[in-house]
Motif scaffolding. Sequence first.
Motif, PDB file in Angstrom:
ATOM      1  N   ASP A 198       0.831  -1.177   0.210  1.00 13.50           N
ATOM      2  CA  ASP A 198      -0.059  -0.036  -0.240  1.00 13.50           C
ATOM      3  C   ASP A 198       0.726   1.071   0.036  1.00 13.50           C
ATOM      4  OD1 ASP A 198      -2.377   1.360   0.022  1.00 13.50           O
ATOM      5  OD2 ASP A 198      -2.820   0.976   2.039  1.00 13.50           O
ATOM      6  N   ARG A 199       0.913   2.144   0.979  1.00 10.90           N
ATOM      7  CA  ARG A 199       1.551   3.280   0.993  1.00 10.90           C
ATOM      8  C   ARG A 199       2.875   3.283   1.662  1.00 10.90           C
ATOM      9  NH1 ARG A 199      -2.759   8.408   1.113  1.00 10.90           N
ATOM     10  NH2 ARG A 199      -4.045   7.187  -0.404  1.00 10.90           N
ATOM     11  N   ARG A 200       3.307   2.002   2.360  1.00  8.70           N
ATOM     12  CA  ARG A 200       4.714   1.782   2.968  1.00  8.70           C
ATOM     13  C   ARG A 200       5.495   0.899   2.377  1.00  8.70           C
ATOM     14  NH1 ARG A 200       3.168  -2.489   8.010  1.00  8.70           N
ATOM     15  NH2 ARG A 200       1.944  -3.845   6.403  1.00  8.70           N
ATOM     16  N   THR A 201       6.961   0.988   2.552  1.00 13.55           N
ATOM     17  CA  THR A 201       7.934   0.146   2.055  1.00 13.55           C
ATOM     18  C   THR A 201       8.527  -0.315   3.195  1.00 13.55           C
ATOM     19  OG1 THR A 201       7.875   1.290  -0.259  1.00 13.55           O
ATOM     20  CG2 THR A 201       9.924   0.033   0.463  1.00 13.55           C
ATOM     21  N   LEU A 202       8.800  -1.666   3.221  1.00 12.42           N
ATOM     22  CA  LEU A 202       9.330  -2.291   4.424  1.00 12.42           C
ATOM     23  C   LEU A 202      10.730  -2.848   3.742  1.00 12.42           C
ATOM     24  CD1 LEU A 202       6.488  -4.201   5.806  1.00 12.42           C
ATOM     25  CD2 LEU A 202       7.333  -2.201   6.657  1.00 12.42           C
ATOM     26  N   THR A 203      11.776  -3.227   4.515  1.00 15.43           N
ATOM     27  CA  THR A 203      12.962  -3.436   4.098  1.00 15.43           C
ATOM     28  C   THR A 203      13.523  -4.688   5.259  1.00 15.43           C
ATOM     29  OG1 THR A 203      13.647  -1.276   2.973  1.00 15.43           O
ATOM     30  CG2 THR A 203      15.487  -3.033   3.567  1.00 15.43           C
ATOM     31  N   ALA A 204      14.002  -5.567   4.768  1.00 15.61           N
ATOM     32  CA  ALA A 204      14.794  -6.673   5.673  1.00 15.61           C
ATOM     33  C   ALA A 204      16.164  -6.972   4.986  1.00 15.61           C
ATOM     34  CB  ALA A 204      13.641  -7.768   5.588  1.00 15.61           C
ATOM     35  N   VAL A 205      16.863  -7.037   5.956  1.00 15.44           N
ATOM     36  CA  VAL A 205      18.547  -7.385   5.883  1.00 15.44           C
ATOM     37  C   VAL A 205      18.829  -8.524   6.662  1.00 15.44           C
ATOM     38  CG1 VAL A 205      20.714  -6.550   5.949  1.00 15.44           C
ATOM     39  CG2 VAL A 205      19.197  -5.242   4.926  1.00 15.44           C
ATOM     40  N   ARG A 206      19.341  -9.613   6.032  1.00 13.52           N
ATOM     41  CA  ARG A 206      19.645 -10.792   6.805  1.00 13.52           C
ATOM     42  C   ARG A 206      20.974 -10.410   7.386  1.00 13.52           C
ATOM     43  NH1 ARG A 206      22.813 -15.588   6.706  1.00 13.52           N
ATOM     44  NH2 ARG A 206      21.701 -17.505   7.213  1.00 13.52           N
ATOM     45  N   PHE A 207      21.152 -10.762   8.920  1.00 15.55           N
ATOM     46  CA  PHE A 207      22.472 -10.507   9.579  1.00 15.55           C
ATOM     47  C   PHE A 207      22.660 -11.598  10.665  1.00 15.55           C
ATOM     48  CE2 PHE A 207      24.599  -8.170  13.391  1.00 15.55           C
ATOM     49  CZ  PHE A 207      25.725  -7.959  12.523  1.00 15.55           C
ATOM     50  N   GLN A 208      23.775 -12.250  10.358  1.00 18.46           N
ATOM     51  CA  GLN A 208      24.346 -13.422  11.252  1.00 18.46           C
ATOM     52  C   GLN A 208      25.678 -12.923  11.776  1.00 18.46           C
ATOM     53  OE1 GLN A 208      24.388 -17.189   9.538  1.00 18.46           O
ATOM     54  NE2 GLN A 208      23.966 -18.243  11.684  1.00 18.46           N
ATOM     55  N   PRO A 209      26.109 -12.180  12.937  1.00 19.14           N
ATOM     56  CA  PRO A 209      27.535 -11.781  13.125  1.00 19.14           C
ATOM     57  C   PRO A 209      28.488 -12.778  13.276  1.00 19.14           C
ATOM     58  CG  PRO A 209      25.918 -11.494  14.987  1.00 19.14           C
ATOM     59  CD  PRO A 209      24.960 -12.071  14.016  1.00 19.14           C
ATOM     60  N   ASP A 210      28.089 -14.070  13.502  1.00 24.06           N
ATOM     61  CA  ASP A 210      28.941 -15.267  13.524  1.00 24.06           C
ATOM     62  C   ASP A 210      28.137 -16.562  13.290  1.00 24.06           C
ATOM     63  OD1 ASP A 210      28.489 -16.597  16.045  1.00 24.06           O
ATOM     64  OD2 ASP A 210      28.700 -14.538  16.790  1.00 24.06           O
ATOM     65  N   PRO A 211      28.730 -17.591  12.763  1.00 22.07           N
ATOM     66  CA  PRO A 211      28.120 -18.935  12.429  1.00 22.07           C
ATOM     67  C   PRO A 211      27.466 -19.527  13.538  1.00 22.07           C
ATOM     68  CG  PRO A 211      30.355 -18.999  11.788  1.00 22.07           C
ATOM     69  CD  PRO A 211      30.391 -17.728  12.619  1.00 22.07           C
ATOM     70  N   LEU A 212      27.531 -19.211  15.049  1.00 22.91           N
ATOM     71  CA  LEU A 212      26.824 -19.912  16.037  1.00 22.91           C
ATOM     72  C   LEU A 212      25.684 -18.952  16.400  1.00 22.91           C
ATOM     73  CD1 LEU A 212      29.641 -21.294  17.979  1.00 22.91           C
ATOM     74  CD2 LEU A 212      28.415 -22.228  16.567  1.00 22.91           C
TER      75      LEU A 212
END
Length: 427
Positions: free
Chosen positions: A224-238
């Motif tokens: 609709d009138r909003r735009t959502l953003t998602a960024v994958r983040f995993q600082p370390d493998p565990l």
Amino acid sequence: MNTRRLIAAGAVFAGLSAIAWIAFRPGAPRAEEIKVVEVPTPPAPETLVHQLGRGETLGGVFEDHGLDRSETHRIVQAMGAFESPRRLRPGTEIRFVRQPGEPPARILVQLDRDRTLHLWSEGGVAAAWMARLDSVAIIRDTVLLAGLIETNLFDAEMSGDVDRLGDGARFDVAYQVSQVFAWQIDFWRDLRRNDAYRILIAREVRPDGSVRSASVLAADFRNDRRTLTAVRFQPDPLARVEYFDASGEAVRGQFLLAPLDIARVTSGFNLRRFHPVLKRTRPHLGVDYGAPRGTPVRATGAGRVGRAGSWGNYGRAVEVRHANNIRTRYAHLSGIARGMGAGTQVEQGQVIGYVGATGLATAPHLHYEFLRNGVQVNPARLQLPRAEPVPAELRGQFAAVREAVLTRLRLIPMPIQPGQRARRTQD
């Protein structure tokens, strides 16, 4: 002239006679006799295929195929370097290769789609068994896709690297989009025509083109009138994989907006709803989701099971208690997931039961209630808190990841209908 011919003929006859006398005179060597020996061709090895059944043991299967206990022990020892026999699941394919009437000389265990364990005997009494693990070669790549929504997420018109998608991959992409934004968008009630998304996916692809794994690196969704953003983040493998918006705020909320994956709302929260079974007006203090019988039902938030089993008009139901005096109820289930009982700890998104029509219900659906301080409230109108943002000490690392993936994501434009583009440009 005739005399010369007679002399020549006589000479030829004399020569032939001499050769014959030499060849067949007494004591002359004779040509050796050729002996033909027929060597029988060994029978072709046969392959017997066995699928591990529920409750079967590997030792029992081996013994059924002619291997004694001592040999089974040696085989299990050889396997142990690569896979524990106790981890083999029902349905695992085991192939026995042998000569007819003899014990197997080779065994192939299909551990999964990517790994085959080869076992073979070196022959002889009490022979050692050897093992080798073969894995398929994996290709790692990324795909960049965009979708324009006309009616629903699964029928979106896709663009970008569409030619690199295999059979069924369009469904998988839609599912991944829904999972990333499950806390911010109800994909049945919130979608609008001309909504759109773009998504960057990292994949591991097998040689046959099938996808072993896929993870969303980044996504934008215009709703609709909003735009959502998602960024994958995993600082370390565990560390746990999380998604954050461009500012580092968590995409994940404490509760999912819906307990089913892209289900159809058949009846909303309504204080004056006409009940289809009782044929009278009464409050409907929850949300009904229409879905096929057996569809998995997921806990919308982490918590502890307060009740699981038959519950009057609810039929089979599960109630989960959460922090801050919040409870969620899931009713009319056809079955309750194994291990669910009072006191069981559940995680957000964990399957707790399956859609059914038990209790006071006319067709398969899920009745979902959200209670705060013991009172049912409309979950669609709640502003629930989100998970923790990116920690301060990881902000620099997150910023580097964000810039890298968003730069690649935005190489593909967000799709929009031509007529809509003209109007928006004028705005």
